[in-house]
Design a protein around this motif. Sequence first.
Motif, mmCIF file in Angstrom:
data_model
loop_
_atom_site.group_PDB
_atom_site.id
_atom_site.type_symbol
_atom_site.label_atom_id
_atom_site.label_comp_id
_atom_site.label_asym_id
_atom_site.label_seq_id
_atom_site.Cartn_x
_atom_site.Cartn_y
_atom_site.Cartn_z
ATOM 1 N N SER A 85 -27.970 0.861 -43.785
ATOM 2 C CA SER A 85 -26.872 1.407 -44.593
ATOM 3 C C SER A 85 -26.988 2.916 -44.777
ATOM 4 O O SER A 85 -26.167 3.516 -45.456
ATOM 5 N N TYR A 88 -16.991 6.160 -42.833
ATOM 6 C CA TYR A 88 -18.005 7.033 -42.255
ATOM 7 C C TYR A 88 -18.142 6.806 -40.754
ATOM 8 O O TYR A 88 -18.181 7.764 -39.979
ATOM 9 N N ALA A 89 -18.187 5.561 -40.330
ATOM 10 C CA ALA A 89 -18.305 5.259 -38.903
ATOM 11 C C ALA A 89 -17.103 5.802 -38.135
ATOM 12 O O ALA A 89 -17.257 6.350 -37.036
ATOM 13 N N ALA A 124 -18.428 1.903 -45.367
ATOM 14 C CA ALA A 124 -19.016 2.094 -44.042
ATOM 15 C C ALA A 124 -17.984 2.416 -42.969
ATOM 16 O O ALA A 124 -18.220 3.267 -42.105
ATOM 17 N N ALA A 131 -24.213 4.232 -47.363
ATOM 18 C CA ALA A 131 -22.870 3.655 -47.403
ATOM 19 C C ALA A 131 -22.872 2.254 -47.982
ATOM 20 O O ALA A 131 -23.724 1.437 -47.650
ATOM 21 N N VAL A 174 -25.310 4.836 -38.107
ATOM 22 C CA VAL A 174 -26.431 4.236 -38.833
ATOM 23 C C VAL A 174 -27.732 4.771 -38.240
ATOM 24 O O VAL A 174 -27.901 4.804 -37.016
ATOM 25 N N TYR A 197 -26.512 6.401 -43.149
ATOM 26 C CA TYR A 197 -25.781 7.015 -42.049
ATOM 27 C C TYR A 197 -26.166 8.482 -41.935
ATOM 28 O O TYR A 197 -26.464 9.130 -42.945
#
Length: 185
Positions: free
Chosen positions: A153, A124-125, A121, A116, A131, A155
């Motif tokens: 970075s 995705y989080a 980020a 990411a 992570v 994931y």
Amino acid sequence: MTDPTLHTAHTCRLAPAALDEIHAFLDTAFAGAFSEDDWDHTLGGIHVRVRDASGLLAHGSVVQRRVVHAGRSRRVGYVEGVAVRAGRRREGLGGQVMAALEEVVDGAYAFGALSASAAGAALYAGRGWTVWPGRIAVQGPQGVERLAEEEGSTYVRGVGGAAVPSGGAPAAEVLVFDWRDGDVL
């Protein structure tokens, strides 16, 4: 203007004009920083595109990678080329693309992985990707090489959103990715 529609197809099912459109879209979305190696990494798997009458609005793909994890070589769905057209961000288009890609990961792979950018980020989080807490490495031409710059970075997401199966203490574990030209991750 028409409502956006989602299209899913394997690289082999996309006409040359569609591939050219995706390539140009990604080059624009990444402000000219999308290399030929990056393009090559995006090919060979499932592409998810969101389009409307104005053209391509969002894209992502998932390709197979081999990753050594917990003493086994695993088939991993690696997410590539996720982008949303400038001016259409924050409308949920990236989430639509990711939901379709996650369905592919859930049905075909041991787990999902991606690298990411700082800008991506949060997407995705927010979807449950985490992570990787351990080390990242690659099986390079000279043997296993640590990729410390990828730690923090990279994931991962287990099938169905579950945690990635662990062979021990996750912070002590290593993901060893297969080699490829350009950016390994």
